[in-house]
Design a protein around this motif. Structure first.
Motif, PDB file in Angstrom:
ATOM      1  N   VAL A 181      14.580  -2.121  14.143  1.00 37.49           N
ATOM      2  CA  VAL A 181      14.315  -2.462  15.535  1.00 37.49           C
ATOM      3  C   VAL A 181      15.552  -2.262  16.409  1.00 37.49           C
ATOM      4  O   VAL A 181      15.440  -2.092  17.637  1.00 37.49           O
ATOM      5  CB  VAL A 181      13.775  -3.912  15.629  1.00 37.49           C
ATOM      6  N   LEU A 182      16.732  -2.252  15.799  1.00 43.55           N
ATOM      7  CA  LEU A 182      17.972  -2.014  16.537  1.00 43.55           C
ATOM      8  C   LEU A 182      18.362  -0.538  16.533  1.00 43.55           C
ATOM      9  O   LEU A 182      19.455  -0.181  16.937  1.00 43.55           O
ATOM     10  CB  LEU A 182      19.111  -2.853  15.939  1.00 43.55           C
ATOM     11  N   LYS A 183      17.454   0.315  16.065  1.00 46.99           N
ATOM     12  CA  LYS A 183      17.655   1.761  15.967  1.00 46.99           C
ATOM     13  C   LYS A 183      18.747   2.139  14.968  1.00 46.99           C
ATOM     14  O   LYS A 183      19.287   3.235  15.003  1.00 46.99           O
ATOM     15  CB  LYS A 183      17.975   2.365  17.345  1.00 46.99           C
ATOM     16  N   GLN A 184      19.029   1.231  14.044  1.00 44.77           N
ATOM     17  CA  GLN A 184      19.979   1.542  12.981  1.00 44.77           C
ATOM     18  C   GLN A 184      19.257   2.294  11.868  1.00 44.77           C
ATOM     19  O   GLN A 184      18.104   1.983  11.546  1.00 44.77           O
ATOM     20  CB  GLN A 184      20.590   0.262  12.416  1.00 44.77           C
ATOM     21  N   PRO A 185      19.911   3.302  11.271  1.00 39.75           N
ATOM     22  CA  PRO A 185      19.241   4.082  10.221  1.00 39.75           C
ATOM     23  C   PRO A 185      18.956   3.242   8.988  1.00 39.75           C
ATOM     24  O   PRO A 185      19.780   2.444   8.553  1.00 39.75           O
ATOM     25  CB  PRO A 185      20.249   5.196   9.921  1.00 39.75           C
ATOM     26  N   VAL A 186      17.766   3.434   8.437  1.00 39.37           N
ATOM     27  CA  VAL A 186      17.359   2.758   7.205  1.00 39.37           C
ATOM     28  C   VAL A 186      17.176   3.778   6.085  1.00 39.37           C
ATOM     29  O   VAL A 186      17.675   3.592   4.976  1.00 39.37           O
ATOM     30  CB  VAL A 186      16.046   1.974   7.420  1.00 39.37           C
ATOM     31  N   LEU A 187      16.473   4.868   6.383  1.00 37.06           N
ATOM     32  CA  LEU A 187      16.113   5.843   5.350  1.00 37.06           C
ATOM     33  C   LEU A 187      16.004   7.236   5.954  1.00 37.06           C
ATOM     34  O   LEU A 187      15.511   7.402   7.075  1.00 37.06           O
ATOM     35  CB  LEU A 187      14.761   5.462   4.737  1.00 37.06           C
ATOM     36  N   VAL A 188      16.465   8.227   5.186  1.00 33.40           N
ATOM     37  CA  VAL A 188      16.153   9.632   5.456  1.00 33.40           C
ATOM     38  C   VAL A 188      15.480  10.173   4.201  1.00 33.40           C
ATOM     39  O   VAL A 188      16.054  10.109   3.111  1.00 33.40           O
ATOM     40  CB  VAL A 188      17.406  10.455   5.800  1.00 33.40           C
ATOM     41  N   ALA A 189      14.256  10.661   4.353  1.00 29.91           N
ATOM     42  CA  ALA A 189      13.507  11.230   3.228  1.00 29.91           C
ATOM     43  C   ALA A 189      13.232  12.697   3.527  1.00 29.91           C
ATOM     44  O   ALA A 189      12.568  13.014   4.523  1.00 29.91           O
ATOM     45  CB  ALA A 189      12.204  10.472   3.015  1.00 29.91           C
ATOM     46  N   ASN A 190      13.749  13.575   2.696  1.00 27.43           N
ATOM     47  CA  ASN A 190      13.547  15.007   2.862  1.00 27.43           C
ATOM     48  C   ASN A 190      12.504  15.503   1.862  1.00 27.43           C
ATOM     49  O   ASN A 190      12.575  15.192   0.670  1.00 27.43           O
ATOM     50  CB  ASN A 190      14.858  15.767   2.657  1.00 27.43           C
ATOM     51  N   THR A 191      11.557  16.272   2.375  1.00 28.48           N
ATOM     52  CA  THR A 191      10.442  16.755   1.572  1.00 28.48           C
ATOM     53  C   THR A 191      10.308  18.255   1.751  1.00 28.48           C
ATOM     54  O   THR A 191      10.353  18.750   2.877  1.00 28.48           O
ATOM     55  CB  THR A 191       9.121  16.096   2.024  1.00 28.48           C
ATOM     56  N   THR A 192      10.152  18.982   0.650  1.00 26.08           N
ATOM     57  CA  THR A 192       9.803  20.399   0.707  1.00 26.08           C
ATOM     58  C   THR A 192       8.410  20.574   0.133  1.00 26.08           C
ATOM     59  O   THR A 192       8.143  20.152  -1.001  1.00 26.08           O
ATOM     60  CB  THR A 192      10.803  21.268  -0.075  1.00 26.08           C
ATOM     61  N   LEU A 193       7.526  21.166   0.926  1.00 25.44           N
ATOM     62  CA  LEU A 193       6.162  21.444   0.493  1.00 25.44           C
ATOM     63  C   LEU A 193       6.004  22.938   0.277  1.00 25.44           C
ATOM     64  O   LEU A 193       6.488  23.755   1.078  1.00 25.44           O
ATOM     65  CB  LEU A 193       5.165  20.969   1.541  1.00 25.44           C
ATOM     66  N   ILE A 194       5.346  23.306  -0.807  1.00 25.61           N
ATOM     67  CA  ILE A 194       5.080  24.709  -1.128  1.00 25.61           C
ATOM     68  C   ILE A 194       3.634  25.004  -0.785  1.00 25.61           C
ATOM     69  O   ILE A 194       2.720  24.339  -1.284  1.00 25.61           O
ATOM     70  CB  ILE A 194       5.344  24.984  -2.623  1.00 25.61           C
ATOM     71  N   LYS A 197       5.346   2.837  14.397  1.00 21.92           N
ATOM     72  CA  LYS A 197       5.851   1.531  13.974  1.00 21.92           C
ATOM     73  C   LYS A 197       5.082   1.050  12.748  1.00 21.92           C
ATOM     74  O   LYS A 197       3.859   1.176  12.699  1.00 21.92           O
ATOM     75  CB  LYS A 197       5.714   0.497  15.092  1.00 21.92           C
ATOM     76  N   ARG A 198       5.801   0.528  11.775  1.00 18.43           N
ATOM     77  CA  ARG A 198       5.183  -0.035  10.585  1.00 18.43           C
ATOM     78  C   ARG A 198       5.882  -1.338  10.216  1.00 18.43           C
ATOM     79  O   ARG A 198       7.098  -1.493  10.402  1.00 18.43           O
ATOM     80  CB  ARG A 198       5.277   0.939   9.400  1.00 18.43           C
ATOM     81  N   ILE A 199       5.122  -2.254   9.649  1.00 17.21           N
ATOM     82  CA  ILE A 199       5.648  -3.496   9.091  1.00 17.21           C
ATOM     83  C   ILE A 199       5.139  -3.588   7.661  1.00 17.21           C
ATOM     84  O   ILE A 199       3.932  -3.528   7.419  1.00 17.21           O
ATOM     85  CB  ILE A 199       5.192  -4.720   9.906  1.00 17.21           C
ATOM     86  N   ILE A 200       6.048  -3.689   6.714  1.00 12.01           N
ATOM     87  CA  ILE A 200       5.677  -3.722   5.299  1.00 12.01           C
ATOM     88  C   ILE A 200       5.348  -5.151   4.903  1.00 12.01           C
ATOM     89  O   ILE A 200       6.144  -6.075   5.116  1.00 12.01           O
ATOM     90  CB  ILE A 200       6.814  -3.177   4.419  1.00 12.01           C
ATOM     91  N   THR A 201       4.179  -5.342   4.329  1.00 15.27           N
ATOM     92  CA  THR A 201       3.742  -6.668   3.894  1.00 15.27           C
ATOM     93  C   THR A 201       3.594  -6.708   2.371  1.00 15.27           C
ATOM     94  O   THR A 201       3.489  -5.663   1.708  1.00 15.27           O
ATOM     95  CB  THR A 201       2.389  -7.032   4.538  1.00 15.27           C
ATOM     96  N   THR A 202       3.557  -7.910   1.834  1.00 16.78           N
ATOM     97  CA  THR A 202       3.390  -8.040   0.384  1.00 16.78           C
ATOM     98  C   THR A 202       2.035  -7.490  -0.056  1.00 16.78           C
ATOM     99  O   THR A 202       1.924  -6.915  -1.148  1.00 16.78           O
ATOM    100  CB  THR A 202       3.514  -9.512  -0.038  1.00 16.78           C
ATOM    101  N   ASP A 203       1.010  -7.640   0.782  1.00 20.56           N
ATOM    102  CA  ASP A 203      -0.306  -7.118   0.423  1.00 20.56           C
ATOM    103  C   ASP A 203      -0.270  -5.604   0.252  1.00 20.56           C
ATOM    104  O   ASP A 203      -0.923  -5.047  -0.654  1.00 20.56           O
ATOM    105  CB  ASP A 203      -1.338  -7.486   1.489  1.00 20.56           C
ATOM    106  N   GLN A 204       0.475  -4.913   1.117  1.00 25.77           N
ATOM    107  CA  GLN A 204       0.600  -3.457   1.004  1.00 25.77           C
ATOM    108  C   GLN A 204       1.256  -3.069  -0.318  1.00 25.77           C
ATOM    109  O   GLN A 204       0.829  -2.127  -0.979  1.00 25.77           O
ATOM    110  CB  GLN A 204       1.421  -2.907   2.172  1.00 25.77           C
ATOM    111  N   ILE A 205       2.279  -3.798  -0.706  1.00 22.67           N
ATOM    112  CA  ILE A 205       3.006  -3.461  -1.935  1.00 22.67           C
ATOM    113  C   ILE A 205       2.159  -3.787  -3.162  1.00 22.67           C
ATOM    114  O   ILE A 205       2.174  -3.052  -4.159  1.00 22.67           O
ATOM    115  CB  ILE A 205       4.361  -4.190  -1.982  1.00 22.67           C
TER     116      ILE A 205
END
Length: 297
Positions: free
Chosen positions: A115-128, A15-23
Motif C-alpha cells: 500500500v506504500l508502493k514499496q516493492p514486494v515481488l517481481v515474478a518473471n515468466t516466459t511463455l512458449i 488490488k488483492r488481499i490474501i486471506t487464509t481461506d485462499q491459501i
C-alpha cells in the motif's frame, strides 16, 4: 497476432488481499506431503493472479502455450490481510524456429507492491507459444495406464545448521504424477490450459500424455523448501527453467544442492529436477533446472 505491438503494454493496476481461506484452497492443489505450511504464504501463490486479469496479448485461440521459465524474487514476505497491488507487463517478444515449428517466446513481468508502493515481488515468466501442427501425431485416445510410485524424501535440511558447498539441501522423489493431481492443481490455481487436462490437446502439443502444470511441480518443490527455512532462514528467490515437459505417469526426482555459502547472510543452491521413470521405464531426462536463495533471519 502482432505481438511486437504489445511490448511494453501492461494490465491496469489490480488490488488483492490474501486471506487464509485462499491459501487453504490453494493448498488443496498439492499432494498432502507437499502442501504449504499454514504459517506462511507459498512463494508461488501469486501465479494464480494471472488467471484473474485479462491479458490482451494472450487472446490466442488455437495456439499451444507451454511454460518456459519462471522466477520469483521477493523483497519482503507476503502477509495475510495486507493490501497488495500488481500489474503484468509484456516485457519482450522473441521468435525462433524449433522442432515443433515456429515459436514465439513471450517474456512477461509481474510486479507486486504494498500500500506504500514499496516493492514486494517481481515474478518473471516466459511463455512458449506454438502453432498447432498441420499433421496431428498419432497417439492412442485411450486413457494411459502407468505404474504409480509413492513419494519418498531421502534427505532434507534441518534449517538449523549451515550446510557446506556441495551438500544436499533436499533430495526426494515426488512420486508418480497422476491425472487427479493435474485436475486438483487446475482447480486450485485456475490454470485450465487444455494440455494439462485433455489428452487429445496434449497430443496436439506432441505429448503422449497430459502435460503437468509447470508450477504444480515447481510449487511442490517451493512449498517444501519454504518449510525447511522457517526457523532461521527465509526463502526469498526461486527460479526454474523448464527443459522438458513432465507428463502424467512420470516419476519425478528433485535434488537441491548448496553451491555458495561465501556470504554469511545468504545461502545459494541449485535445483535439478528429472524424470526418474517415464511410464514405468527408468529414465534420467532433465525436466527442470534452477536455483534458490535463502537469507538469514
Amino acid at each position: 497476432m502482432d505481438f511486437q505491438s504489445w511490448i511494453g503494454e501492461s494490465t491496469p493496476l489490480q488490488k488483492r488481499i490474501i486471506t487464509t481461506d485462499q491459501i487453504v484452497l490453494f493448498a488443496q492443489g498439492f499432494p498432502e506431503e507437499f502442501r504449504p505450511d499454514a504459517r506462511s504464504i507459498p512463494l508461488t501463490f501469486p501465479m494464480i493472479w494471472w488467471q484473474q486479469v485479462h491479458l490482451p496479448w494472450m487472446d490466442l485461440p488455437g495456439r499451444i502455450m507451454i511454460h518456459g521459465q519462471q522466477s520469483f524474487t521477493y523483497e519482503r514476505k507476503l502477509k495475510y490481510d495486507a493490501e497488495l497491488f500488481y500489474r503484468i507487463e509484456l516485457a519482450n517478444v522473441r521468435e525462433t524456429t524449433g522442432s515443433l515449428g515456429n515459436i514465439h517466446l513471450l517474456d512477461c513481468t509481474m510486479t507486486v507492491t504494498d500500500v506504500l508502493k514499496q516493492p514486494v515481488l517481481v515474478a518473471n515468466t516466459t511463455l512458449i507459444l506454438l502453432e498447432p501442427p498441420a499433421v496431428q501425431p498419432l497417439f492412442s485416445e485411450l486413457e494411459p495406464v502407468y505404474p504409480q510410485y509413492p513419494s519418498e524424501i531421502y534427505y532434507q535440511w534441518d534449517g538449523k545448521h549451515r550446510p557446506s558447498p556441495g551438500e544436499p539441501l533436499f533430495n526426494a522423489s515426488l512420486g508418480t504424477v497422476t491425472s487427479p493431481m493435474l485436475v486438483a492443481y487446475a482447480a486450485a490455481s485456475s490454470d485450465n490450459n487444455a494440455i494439462h487436462l485433455d489428452v487429445l490437446k496434449a497430443h496436439e502439443a506432441g505429448a503422449p500424455r497430459r502435460i503437468a502444470q509447470g508450477m504444480l511441480i515447481g510449487g511442490m518443490i517451493g512449498n517444501r523448501l519454504q518449510v525447511l527455512a522457517l526457523d532461521n532462514w527465509i526463502l526469498c528467490d526461486i527460479r526454474y527453467r523448464f527443459r522438458s515437459p513432465v507428463m502424467e505417469g512420470d516419476v519425478v526426482r528433485v535434488l537441491v544442492s548448496v553451491i555458495n555459502t561465501d556470504n554469511l547472510s545468504h545461502l545459494e543452491c541449485s535445483i535439478t529436477v528429472y524424470v526418474e521413470h517415464r511410464a514405468g521405464v527408468p529414465s534420467d531426462l532433465l525436466a527442470y533446472e534452477g536455483s534458490v536463495r535463502y537469507i538469514a533471519r
